[in-house]
Design a protein around this motif. Structure first.
Motif, PDB file in Angstrom:
ATOM      1  N   TRP A  45       0.785  -1.280   0.038  1.00 13.12           N
ATOM      2  CA  TRP A  45       0.089   0.152  -0.025  1.00 13.12           C
ATOM      3  C   TRP A  45       0.855   1.321   0.040  1.00 13.12           C
ATOM      4  O   TRP A  45       0.576   2.181  -0.774  1.00 13.12           O
ATOM      5  N   ASP A  46       1.952   1.292   0.888  1.00 13.34           N
ATOM      6  CA  ASP A  46       2.890   2.379   0.911  1.00 13.34           C
ATOM      7  C   ASP A  46       3.490   2.594  -0.347  1.00 13.34           C
ATOM      8  O   ASP A  46       3.516   3.781  -0.873  1.00 13.34           O
ATOM      9  N   ILE A  47       4.097   1.622  -0.983  1.00 12.36           N
ATOM     10  CA  ILE A  47       4.848   1.576  -2.075  1.00 12.36           C
ATOM     11  C   ILE A  47       3.696   2.387  -3.432  1.00 12.36           C
ATOM     12  O   ILE A  47       4.088   3.122  -3.917  1.00 12.36           O
ATOM     13  N   SER A  48       2.648   1.692  -3.261  1.00 14.88           N
ATOM     14  CA  SER A  48       1.559   2.319  -4.115  1.00 14.88           C
ATOM     15  C   SER A  48       1.178   3.580  -4.097  1.00 14.88           C
ATOM     16  O   SER A  48       1.094   4.281  -5.179  1.00 14.88           O
ATOM     17  N   ALA A  49       1.191   4.128  -3.084  1.00 13.97           N
ATOM     18  CA  ALA A  49       0.872   5.597  -2.871  1.00 13.97           C
ATOM     19  C   ALA A  49       1.893   6.400  -3.208  1.00 13.97           C
ATOM     20  O   ALA A  49       1.743   7.816  -3.478  1.00 13.97           O
ATOM     21  N   TRP A  56      -4.985   1.606  -3.810  1.00 15.72           N
ATOM     22  CA  TRP A  56      -5.704   0.406  -4.169  1.00 15.72           C
ATOM     23  C   TRP A  56      -5.913   0.148  -5.711  1.00 15.72           C
ATOM     24  O   TRP A  56      -6.164  -0.971  -5.910  1.00 15.72           O
ATOM     25  N   LEU A  57      -5.550   1.186  -6.408  1.00 17.30           N
ATOM     26  CA  LEU A  57      -5.560   0.853  -7.885  1.00 17.30           C
ATOM     27  C   LEU A  57      -4.250   0.453  -8.368  1.00 17.30           C
ATOM     28  O   LEU A  57      -3.876   0.642  -9.490  1.00 17.30           O
ATOM     29  N   TRP A  58      -3.649  -0.283  -7.765  1.00 15.76           N
ATOM     30  CA  TRP A  58      -2.074  -0.900  -7.839  1.00 15.76           C
ATOM     31  C   TRP A  58      -2.055  -1.607  -9.228  1.00 15.76           C
ATOM     32  O   TRP A  58      -1.005  -1.217  -9.934  1.00 15.76           O
ATOM     33  N   PRO A  59      -2.924  -2.465  -9.699  1.00 13.74           N
ATOM     34  CA  PRO A  59      -2.930  -3.075 -10.840  1.00 13.74           C
ATOM     35  C   PRO A  59      -2.828  -2.517 -11.873  1.00 13.74           C
ATOM     36  O   PRO A  59      -2.376  -2.888 -13.114  1.00 13.74           O
ATOM     37  N   GLU A  60      -3.304  -1.150 -12.189  1.00 11.15           N
ATOM     38  CA  GLU A  60      -3.305  -0.263 -13.262  1.00 11.15           C
ATOM     39  C   GLU A  60      -2.073  -0.025 -13.936  1.00 11.15           C
ATOM     40  O   GLU A  60      -2.202   0.367 -14.982  1.00 11.15           O
ATOM     41  N   ILE A  61      -0.802  -0.190 -13.165  1.00 10.22           N
ATOM     42  CA  ILE A  61       0.462   0.150 -13.573  1.00 10.22           C
ATOM     43  C   ILE A  61       1.404  -0.801 -13.532  1.00 10.22           C
ATOM     44  O   ILE A  61       2.735  -0.675 -13.998  1.00 10.22           O
ATOM     45  N   TRP A  62       0.804  -2.173 -13.563  1.00 13.40           N
ATOM     46  CA  TRP A  62       1.746  -3.340 -13.668  1.00 13.40           C
ATOM     47  C   TRP A  62       1.828  -3.725 -15.149  1.00 13.40           C
ATOM     48  O   TRP A  62       0.556  -3.660 -15.695  1.00 13.40           O
ATOM     49  N   GLN A  63       2.824  -4.368 -15.475  1.00 13.57           N
ATOM     50  CA  GLN A  63       2.913  -4.986 -16.835  1.00 13.57           C
ATOM     51  C   GLN A  63       2.549  -6.278 -16.625  1.00 13.57           C
ATOM     52  O   GLN A  63       3.196  -7.105 -15.801  1.00 13.57           O
TER      53      GLN A  63
END
Length: 374
Positions: A45-49, A56-63
């Motif tokens: 969560w911290d890294i995503s922020a 919580w929209l973390w998957p939007e930027i993963w390949q």
């Protein structure tokens, strides 16, 4: 903790495939770093922020490549970089290329993988009851006496319990009903705090049965209820997501008892599974707008001539006797708007009550503050 990290990332992959589509400008934190080296103590969560407006929209930027069976979990020392591929932002581990997410095992020790949320803060609350129905609790086995005739018990003592007929369970929680959890809007009782007084091991079945107190959190008393200990399985479904329906509720209690609520504090909510709130639900906390006196309006009222009689404090109506007419004065109190104060994620959910951890705090929060969709 290992399973949490793996399944958290897998769930985020599924969320990404199912399709939250946002413009890059709406998705990316404008103050994001180009690179970030993962450190011990970080959470997903911290890294995503650091990179996203909404963590919580973390998957939007993963390949994403669901064909790859060995995902790169995130470890201390990994260097993350933000790049653009076909005009779309992507986050990857710099030394490995695009980050792949799907079930599997990395050769590095999984115990070092970064967890989704600060597990240490919630671990004591993942494997025992947190809320009870008082009527149901009254039908459970209960402590009837102490083997050594004490009035209160501690670790190492034996207790007698009414009616444990089998060896189906060997470990037991000793509980009593605490304060009522009430709906913040209606006052309706939703359940009772489950106060854990001790844990014990069954030594002899029967009526009464004998249980050895292995540990106690407070004095164990005659009348305390004895329930089988829930399996010690850490929750693995911390998949952050927005509510699936509109939520309007309240923080009704804290689990650590302080007056102000900040990051990583644990709170009790008056909404649960029946309201569409399950484990992983992300909610916004709003400070409840305070009702304050309007001193300007009150001072203006005091300037009305003596012939004006103030007759109705609720309607704030003035009657002018010699002119036989009336008018409303301006409001003498005003309720300020609610203000966004932070974000929480639900980690345990029951039918009518749920429990959350504050993941982000930009101002102090309090019991009675509101919870809404983020």
């Amino acid at each position: 903790m290992k399973r949490i990290s793996r399944l958290f990332l897998t769930a985020l992959l599924i969320a990404g495939i199912s399709g939250i589509v946002l413009a890059a400008d709406d998705l990316i934190n404008p103050k994001h770093p180009d690179r970030y080296v993962v450190k011990k103590g970080d959470t997903l969560w911290d890294i995503s922020a650091r990179f996203l407006r909404k963590p919580w929209l973390w998957p939007e930027i993963w390949q994403v490549n669901p064909q790859i069976k060995n995902p790169h979990l995130i470890y201390p020392g990994d260097e993350l970089e933000l790049v653009y591929i076909d005009g779309k932002p992507r986050l990857r581990v710099a030394s490995y290329g695009p980050l792949k997410l799907s079930p599997g095992i990395r050769s590095n020790p999984l115990g070092r993988a970064i967890p989704a949320v600060p597990i240490d803060a919630i671990a004591p609350f993942l494997t025992r009851p947190l809320v009870v129905d008082k009527n149901e609790l009254e039908h459970k086995p209960y402590l009837v006496a102490f083997a050594d005739e004490h009035l209160a018990g501690g670790a190492g003592q034996r207790i007698y319990v009414r009616d444990i007929p089998t060896w189906e369970h060997k470990k037991f929680d000793i509980l009593r009903a605490g304060p009522a959890y009430k709906d913040g809007d209606t006052g309706e009782v939703l359940g009772y705090e489950a106060l854990l007084t001790g844990i014990g091991t069954l030594q002899r079945t029967g009526d009464p049965a004998t249980v050895l107190l292995d540990a106690t959190k407070t004095e164990v008393l005659v009348g305390d209820r004895v329930l089988p200990t829930e399996p010690e399985v850490m929750a693995t479904d911390f998949y952050p997501h927005e509510p699936r329906q509109e939520v309007k509720g309240n923080i009704i209690a804290m689990l650590n008892g302080y007056s102000q609520i900040g990051q990583y504090d644990l709170v009790v909510l008056d909404r649960g599974l029946n309201d569409g709130i399950d484990t992983g639900t992300v909610l916004q906390v709003n400070n409840r707008g305070e009702t304050i006196p309007d001193h300007v309006a009150r001072d203006a009222r005091n300037l009305i001539p003596d012939v004006a009689e103030y007759i109705d404090d609720r309607l704030l109506t003035h009657t002018i006797d010699d002119q036989e007419w009336s008018r409303k004065s301006r409001f003498e109190t005003v309720t300020l708007p609610d203000e966004a104060a932070g974000l929480l994620m639900v980690f345990r959910s029951y039918d009518r009550v749920s429990f959350g951890i504050i993941m982000h705090a930009k101002r102090a929060m309090h019991v009675h503050d509101r919870i809404v969709n983020p």
